[in-house]
Design an enzyme around this catalytic site. Sequence first.
Site, PDB file in Angstrom:
ATOM      1  CB  THR A   1      35.343 -11.660  30.098  1.00  0.00           C
ATOM      2  OG1 THR A   1      35.826 -10.332  29.928  1.00  0.00           O
ATOM      3  CG2 THR A   1      33.912 -11.593  30.607  1.00  0.00           C
TER       4      THR A   1
ATOM      5  CG  PHE B   1      41.391  -5.982  33.622  1.00  0.00           C
ATOM      6  CD1 PHE B   1      40.261  -5.182  33.530  1.00  0.00           C
ATOM      7  CD2 PHE B   1      41.824  -6.643  32.479  1.00  0.00           C
ATOM      8  CE1 PHE B   1      39.577  -5.038  32.333  1.00  0.00           C
ATOM      9  CE2 PHE B   1      41.147  -6.510  31.278  1.00  0.00           C
ATOM     10  CZ  PHE B   1      40.026  -5.711  31.203  1.00  0.00           C
ATOM     11  CE  LYS B   2      38.401  -8.158  30.561  1.00  0.00           C
ATOM     12  NZ  LYS B   2      38.050  -9.139  29.555  1.00  0.00           N
ATOM     13  CG  ASP B   3      39.826 -12.225  38.783  1.00  0.00           C
ATOM     14  OD1 ASP B   3      38.920 -12.982  38.400  1.00  0.00           O
ATOM     15  OD2 ASP B   3      41.037 -12.517  38.717  1.00  0.00           O
TER      16      ASP B   3
END
Length: 473
Positions: free
Chosen positions: A142, A109-111
């Site tokens: 991250t 999800f960090k993308d």
Amino acid sequence: MKYKSTRGGIEGISFKDAVMMGLAEDGGLLVPENIPAADIDYLRSCACKSYEKLAFEIFKLFADDIEDDTLWNIVKKSYTNFDSREVVPVVHKDGIYVAELFHGPTYAFKDIALQFLGNLFEYILKERSEKMNILGATSGDTGSAAIYGVKGKDNINIFILHPSGKVSPVQELQMTTVKSENVFNIAVKGSFDDCQAIVKQLFSDLEFKSKHNLGAVNSINWARILAQIVYYFYIYFQTNDKQQNDDENLRFVVPTGNFGNILAGYYARRMGLPIDKLVLATNENNILHRLIDHGDYSIKDVVETYSPSMDIQLSSNLERYLYYLYEENSDILDKKMKELSEARKINFTEEEVNKIRSVFLSHETSNDETIRTIRNFHINTGYILDPHTACGVNAANNMMSNDNCIYVCLATAHPAKFPEAVYKAIGEYPEKPKGISELNNLEKQSYVLNNNTDEVKSFVKNILEEGDKNAGR
């Protein structure tokens, strides 16, 4: 829109300056001076067009010092490398909505935030004819997402600290196999909390920060939180349309360790998104669960689990929420943060805990429960969860029988990033996407350093000074 520090020493700065400052110079975190109200119906119409259109409209509310055409180009560029046109597909499995946040280049999800932040940095640096040296800490996802967001970009170096031997093999490969002259991976002999503490100490050294133009990609950078606000709106519109009613009983279940992911949901709720509650899902590193459950925010030793991205005790983004809990009183917050630093805990009154519970619920999932949840969900649906998402699904399963709420679990990583946990649960490895299957053929490179701020500081200083010498030849 202007920004200020939670500690009260910084105010009235622009969005671009807030992005470049990262951690506020008074040691606090930057927040918007006001939280804008969202036009829900208008944003719904934008979401029907594309995720990018919705992101653009929300970003405009917070980044009004960037011209619309420029901002739109940054947004479009940020989501071209996702393998789903929706960016965040939502599926319905076994009575739970699963929002897949893992379709970016590093399958986490960090993308969603770091592709945007990397392009934002590049634009601002070019506009100002400046250079930046990014310094960040990672518990796994991250680091790779940040590296993929800025690798090869002009005017940027990136130094990422990760706890040596305490990230998954795939996470380590994603970071350490990137061959780019502006990327430096540092394996610290310690925990993620140690890495995060080193980064905060170096940012607090204002002379060092200024001399070497340090920038932040951790969720202490406001742009990270801003980019994550978007998918709460997008997911809400997707599930709301499928239910064809007003989902004011909708709850988001968020696996989180550093409090950044769920904090974005808090901002979305403050902007007017009709979320009933935000459910915080933790593993055995349960400091956030203890806070919400009975007001115990005391730091304990980190326990290694199958969900390493949540193997955290000190949640840096909690400070932003506490700022609002204390009615934006920086003096109270400053005392509380000093209490945390000195006593390794914060004391909360019963009234404060009740106020927290008016927004948040929480649930802790053990290692055994994580594996059992992956196994049972796969048996029932054929769908494979990663261990972090499993913590969220387990939380939802435990709450669903007691209410009539609709639960949306944020799926934070592709299961192929944690193949051993998946194999232990279902007896087979998850299918690897191309970007992961190719990693084993690549050479690794990282620098192993002791858990010592001065040692890391010297390493960064020497690399940058050597680079300056080479540039001057």
